[in-house]
Structures are given as C-alpha cells and as structure tokens.
Design an enzyme around this catalytic site. Structure first.
Site, PDB file in Angstrom:
ATOM      1  N   ASP A   1      43.976  -7.052  74.112  1.00  0.00           N
ATOM      2  CA  ASP A   1      44.465  -6.694  72.880  1.00  0.00           C
ATOM      3  C   ASP A   1      43.740  -5.776  71.842  1.00  0.00           C
ATOM      4  OD1 ASP A   1      46.057  -8.872  73.263  1.00  0.00           O
ATOM      5  OD2 ASP A   1      44.408 -10.692  73.229  1.00  0.00           O
TER       6      ASP A   1
ATOM      7  N   LEU B   1      49.010  -7.571  82.464  1.00  0.00           N
ATOM      8  CA  LEU B   1      49.395  -5.961  82.935  1.00  0.00           C
ATOM      9  C   LEU B   1      49.332  -4.360  82.980  1.00  0.00           C
ATOM     10  CD1 LEU B   1      52.068  -5.467  79.864  1.00  0.00           C
ATOM     11  CD2 LEU B   1      52.865  -6.749  82.395  1.00  0.00           C
TER      12      LEU B   1
ATOM     13  N   HIS C   1      49.465 -10.892  68.711  1.00  0.00           N
ATOM     14  CA  HIS C   1      48.319 -10.896  68.417  1.00  0.00           C
ATOM     15  C   HIS C   1      47.922 -12.009  67.528  1.00  0.00           C
ATOM     16  CE1 HIS C   1      44.364 -12.041  70.210  1.00  0.00           C
ATOM     17  NE2 HIS C   1      44.454 -12.011  69.139  1.00  0.00           N
TER      18      HIS C   1
ATOM     19  N   ASN D   1      53.088  -6.147  71.860  1.00  0.00           N
ATOM     20  CA  ASN D   1      53.234  -7.587  71.537  1.00  0.00           C
ATOM     21  C   ASN D   1      52.098  -8.223  70.782  1.00  0.00           C
ATOM     22  OD1 ASN D   1      51.494  -9.972  72.811  1.00  0.00           O
ATOM     23  ND2 ASN D   1      49.607  -8.976  72.540  1.00  0.00           N
TER      24      ASN D   1
ATOM     25  N   GLY E   1      58.618 -19.155  72.978  1.00  0.00           N
ATOM     26  CA  GLY E   1      59.626 -18.256  72.786  1.00  0.00           C
ATOM     27  C   GLY E   1      60.155 -18.342  71.382  1.00  0.00           C
TER      28      GLY E   1
HETATM   29  C1  GRF Z   1      51.951 -16.384  69.547  1.00  0.00           C
HETATM   30  O1  GRF Z   1      51.057 -17.136  68.943  1.00  0.00           O
HETATM   31  C2  GRF Z   1      51.529 -15.207  69.976  1.00  0.00           C
HETATM   32  O2  GRF Z   1      50.707 -14.772  69.145  1.00  0.00           O
HETATM   33  C3  GRF Z   1      50.847 -15.303  70.701  1.00  0.00           C
HETATM   34  O3  GRF Z   1      51.608 -15.992  72.187  1.00  0.00           O
HETATM   35  C4  GRF Z   1      52.381 -17.046  71.422  1.00  0.00           C
HETATM   36  C5  GRF Z   1      53.638 -17.231  71.311  1.00  0.00           C
HETATM   37  O4  GRF Z   1      54.334 -18.443  70.350  1.00  0.00           O
HETATM   38  N1  GRF Z   1      51.047 -14.255  71.604  1.00  0.00           N
HETATM   39  P1  GRF Z   1      55.883 -18.030  71.140  1.00  0.00           P
HETATM   40  O5  GRF Z   1      56.029 -18.303  72.476  1.00  0.00           O
HETATM   41  O6  GRF Z   1      57.037 -16.388  71.124  1.00  0.00           O
HETATM   42  O7  GRF Z   1      56.664 -19.334  70.257  1.00  0.00           O
END
Ligand code: GRF
Length: 198
Positions: free
Chosen positions: A144, A92, A108, A106, A11
């Site tokens: 993605d 989803l 990525h 999202n 998070g």
């Molecule tokens: C991040 O690296 C994001 O790009 C990927 O999952 C990870 C989530 O990290 N989708 P966090 O839970 O926000 O610290």
C-alpha cells in the site's frame, strides 16, 4: 484502454468500473477478470456480464510463484493496459510488479500513507482520526505504498464503527477508481513518487 481486474471477493469496485464503462463515462473495455477465490461474488458478476472470467484458485497451485505465473500468463494473453486490483487479497511478487511497473492500480480504504494493511477502517476509528478516505495508487514492492493517483476524503464521526466508516468510504472508492482510470487515459508521467497529469 484495456483493463484487467483482479479480485477476491464482493467486487463492488469492479462493478463500479463496469457501470462507468456502460454509461459511457470511461472509454475502456474490461478484457479479463481474474479471481483467486472460486466463490467470489465478483467473479459470478463478471460471468453475468459476459467478461472473460478466470478462477485461478491459489490453493490449487503448488506454490505462490506457480500461481502467480499462471496469473501472469492469462494477463499476457489478455494484453491489458492497466491491471486493476479490486479487493484482490494476495500480495504480488517482485517479478509481477516489475513486469507491469506503473500499470497495476490498487484501491485502499484509507488516506495513505496512514493505515496501510488490513482493516484500514478499523485502524482509522481506533486511532481517532477525524478524516479518512480512500487512495488509488500504483502498486510497488511495498505494501500500500506506490505512487498516488487519486484520493477522496470523508469525515469520521464520533459514533462511527469500522462498518459505518467503511460504507461511507466505499461510496467514494467507486468514484475514485473511475476517476483514476479516466486520468490515466490522458497524458501522465511519474516524477519521483509523484504522478503528474499533464
Ligand atoms: C475495498 O474496501 C477496497 O478498498 C479494498 O478491498 C475492498 C474491496 O471491495 N482493497 P469490493 O470487493 O470492490 O467490493
């Protein structure tokens, strides 16, 4: 701007959005946080901050569709303008995406369309690219792959591991997510695959 956050783990992106709001850098409110994992540190954080925090454990539902219906129900009640996936490790379904088309974001950890899917940072290191980064994009039916809102680049060093690269990218993720949301607060439109901020 009403935001919902969906997460499954640490998070830190959720926290970055929260902190930007607290600092007055993002005119938004987080109206609900949903985790599909009961033990996610992110949902504990959401509770600490007194957000409406929902644990919807996918393992407690008879099917993927039933779980998603409940997530949708909570979202309908919360009425977000945007749904921020922040380390949400569930795909989803089409009805979900259709209901919230161009309202689901999202993040990525690669420069899409390079290295979609899991372990993007390890893919980048293994491929030997010299530059990687992160991408904030709208979610569509492909993995993605939706329209890109913001990208940030970082160098890839010769001695990088997936972990050291991930740490460098993560710093940029936190800024990129907030930047994307700030941009969406102003006028924007979609032209084909392109998101145009007017
Ligand atoms: C991040 O690296 C994001 O790009 C990927 O999952 C990870 C989530 O990290 N989708 P966090 O839970 O926000 O610290």
């Amino acid at each position: 701007m009403r935001l919902a956050v969906l997460l499954s783990g640490r998070g830190s992106n959720f926290q970055a959005i929260h902190e930007a709001i607290q600092r007055g850098e993002l005119a938004a409110g987080i109206v609900c946080v949903i985790s599909n994992r009961p033990g996610a540190p992110g949902i504990a954080r959401a509770r600490d901050y007194d957000y409406a925090a929902h644990i919807l454990d996918h393992k407690a539902f008879p099917s993927r569709a039933a779980h998603e219906e409940e997530v949708l129900r909570v979202l309908e009640e919360a009425r977000p303008d945007f749904i921020c996936l922040a380390g949400y490790m569930r795909l989803l379904g089409a009805p979900f995406i259709e209901r919230w088309r161009n309202r689901i974001l999202n993040i990525h950890p690669s420069l899409l369309p390079s290295f979609p899917g899991v372990d993007a940072q390890a893919q980048a290191v293994a491929h030997g690219v010299k530059v990687s980064g992160c991408t904030v994009h709208f979610v569509d039916e492909q993995l993605d792959a939706g329209p890109i809102l913001v990208q940030r680049a970082v160098p890839v060093h010769e001695d990088d591991t997936a972990e050291t690269l991930a740490a460098r990218i993560l710093v940029q993720e936190h800024e990129a997510y907030v930047e994307a949301l700030r941009k969406l607060a102003g006028p924007w439109r979609i032209d084909g695959r392109r998101v145009i901020f007017d």
